[in-house]
Design an enzyme around this catalytic site. Structure first.
Site, PDB file in Angstrom:
ATOM      1  N   HIS A 104      15.419  -0.416 -59.314  1.00 48.78           N
ATOM      2  CA  HIS A 104      15.066  -0.807 -57.938  1.00 48.78           C
ATOM      3  C   HIS A 104      14.224   0.342 -57.374  1.00 48.78           C
ATOM      4  O   HIS A 104      14.455   1.508 -57.736  1.00 48.78           O
ATOM      5  CB  HIS A 104      16.266  -0.890 -56.998  1.00 48.78           C
ATOM      6  N   ASP A 107      16.331   3.227 -56.283  1.00 55.28           N
ATOM      7  CA  ASP A 107      16.985   4.048 -57.313  1.00 55.28           C
ATOM      8  C   ASP A 107      16.154   5.287 -57.630  1.00 55.28           C
ATOM      9  O   ASP A 107      16.695   6.321 -57.992  1.00 55.28           O
ATOM     10  CB  ASP A 107      17.138   3.288 -58.649  1.00 55.28           C
TER      11      ASP A 107
HETATM   12  C1  XUL Z   1      24.129  -7.010 -57.938  1.00 51.27           C
HETATM   13  C2  XUL Z   1      23.184  -7.017 -59.059  1.00 51.27           C
HETATM   14  C3  XUL Z   1      21.905  -6.302 -58.828  1.00 51.27           C
HETATM   15  C4  XUL Z   1      20.709  -6.958 -59.427  1.00 51.27           C
HETATM   16  C5  XUL Z   1      19.397  -6.299 -59.095  1.00 51.27           C
HETATM   17  O1  XUL Z   1      25.318  -7.685 -58.191  1.00 51.27           O
HETATM   18  O2  XUL Z   1      23.464  -7.556 -60.106  1.00 51.27           O
HETATM   19  O3  XUL Z   1      22.047  -5.003 -59.301  1.00 51.27           O
HETATM   20  O4  XUL Z   1      20.814  -7.025 -60.813  1.00 51.27           O
HETATM   21  O5  XUL Z   1      19.206  -6.171 -57.729  1.00 51.27           O
END
Ligand code: XUL
Ligand code: CO
Length: 455
Positions: A104, A107
């Site tokens: 993300h 992150d």
């Molecule tokens: C949350 C989840 C996230 C997504 C990406 O439950 O799985 O980490 O994979 O935003």
């Protein structure tokens, strides 16, 4: 570059086989081993996630971080800390010997005081990640925007009652989609973190659905405008953090995409623990996605059958994964997708080396499940028995119904004359379960259980 966060681990983790008692070897995963004519590494396309493994200090809602993560230490300069985090992550992925990572925006780059500062920080960190990728050969499976952490998104991003929040989220996704493209990412994920509601008392369901559809259309339009070649993925999840999330499960997301003319633009990123939270099995969610040609990628993890939340543990059940893997292979395998370890260590697994043990166990479980699924495919018994079960639909009666030729009048006439007189037949569930188990148990050996006649 700071290096040596994982000094005790040789590079890369090698195959030791089932006879090896060295915890830092793979027991089953052999990247070059051919399975159904394709290398194991190409079947599984494994990724490490940045968030659980490198951006989380191991906190939970009752206590603070417990993990030994020097790159997350208090009082570090945010840019220096961000670079050290990437140093640690790329050292880890390279030593694990897997091809991909996922991230993300938040992150790798903390939000700044202004959008311009946020953007500059993200771009600097994306450049730095690009340098690591060029040096190590590690690739990007997918990028995504965190549209759930900041307080502005408390009432959703695309589905927020305030159009300014929609606009802010759109601007953020634009940056991350473009960053993903710059890094050669093979997919872009949208998880609707807070797209849902906590109470219907303040929620306009129809309006929020329209907003979400508009948002996704804008993302698809931008993808084509910039020529991003990757796949757009939606990740279903039924609830948590909100009471109800709109991207509830595979079938609900599919219906939404069809309703809004977006079915050709998005595929699904199916997560095992999200599947079980929605009351389905992981096997079901994969089978639904394959049957409707919308499978994209997998977030590999597992829940805990006594807990109703997203525990995101590393997968360790070959029995469950073999069935999911079987559906993936039947569907032709993953193309741009992969198996991303959206899995986190337990809070008491403090050591940096625990990151290796979690991933090695998960990867071996996937590899073993792949071998079992391939053995089931090679044996062919399940396909044959399923085919026999539906054989009538290839005959005169079956085709007259599916082609639309048969009318209710005709069918009634045939039943009335006794020409049609169906007899119940066994569904043979237990026999089929035994076929699956036999291959799971035998697939540890190189040969598997071989092809057998089952009548
Ligand atoms: C949350 C989840 C996230 C997504 C990406 O439950 O799985 O980490 O994979 O935003
Ligand atoms: Co996920």
């Amino acid at each position: 570059m700071s290096d040596g966060f994982f000094k005790d681990v040789a590079q890369p983790i090698s195959f030791g086989g089932l006879d090896s008692n060295d915890p830092l070897t793979y027991k089953v995963y052999e990247p070059d081993r051919l399975v159904l004519g394709k290398r194991m590494e190409e079947h599984l396309r494994i990724a490490v996630c940045m968030w659980h493994s490198f951006a989380s200090p191991g906190e939970d809602m009752f206590g603070s971080g417990t993990f030994d993560r020097p790159w997350l230490g208090d009082g570090l300069d945010p840019i220096a800390a961000g670079r050290a985090k990437l140093d640690a992550a790329f050292e880890f992925v390279a030593k694990l010997g897997v091809p991909y990572f996922c991230f993300h925006d938040r992150d790798i780059a903390p939000e700044g005081r202004t959008f311009a500062e946020t953007k500059a920080r993200l771009e600097a960190m994306v450049d730095y990640a690009g340098e690591h990728m060029a040096r190590t050969g590690v690739k990007l499976l997918w990028g995504t925007a965190n549209l759930f952490g900041h307080p502005r998104y408390a009432a959703g991003a695309a589905t927020n009652p305030d159009p300014e929040v929609f606009a802010y989220a759109a601007a953020q996704v634009k940056l991350v989609l473009e960053a993903t493209q710059r890094l050669g990412g093979e997919n872009y994920v949208l998880w609707g973190g807070r797209e849902g509601y906590d109470t219907l008392l303040n929620t306009d369901l129809a309006r929020e659905e329209t907003q979400l559809a508009r948002f996704l259309s804008l993302v698809a339009e931008h993808k084509h405008r910039i020529g991003f070649k990757g796949t757009l993925l939606i990740e279903p999840k039924p609830h948590e953090p909100t009471k109800h999330q709109y991207d509830h499960d595979a079938a609900i997301v599919h219906g939404f995409l069809v309703r809004h003319g977006l079915a050709g633009e998005f595929r699904l990123n199916i997560e095992a623990n999200h599947a079980t939270l929605s009351g389905h099995s992981f096997h079901h969610e994969i089978a639904y996605a394959v049957a409707n040609d919308i499978l994209g990628s997998i977030d590999a993890n597992r829940g805990d059958y006594q807990n109703g939340w997203d525990t995101d543990q590393f997968p360790n059940s070959v029995d469950e994964l073999a069935l999911a893997m079987y559906e993936i292979l039947r569907g032709g395998g993953l193309t741009t997708g992969g198996f991303n370890f959206d899995a986190k260590l337990r809070r008491q697994s403090l050591d940096r080396s625990d990151l290796f043990h979690g991933h090695i166990g998960g990867i071996d479980t996937l590899a073993r499940a792949l071998l079992a699924a391939a053995a089931i495919i090679e044996e062919g018994a399940l396909e044959r028995l399923r085919g026999e079960r539906y054989a009538g639909w290839a005959g005169e009666l079956g085709t007259s119904i599916t082609s639309g030729r048969a009318t209710l009048d005709e069918l009634e006439r045939k039943v009335a004359t006794g020409a049609i007189d169906p007899k119940p037949v066994s569904g043979r569930q237990e026999l089929l379960e035994n076929v699956v188990n036999r291959q799971i148990w035998a697939s540890g050996s190189r040969a598997g259980a071989g092809a057998a006649k089952i009548g």
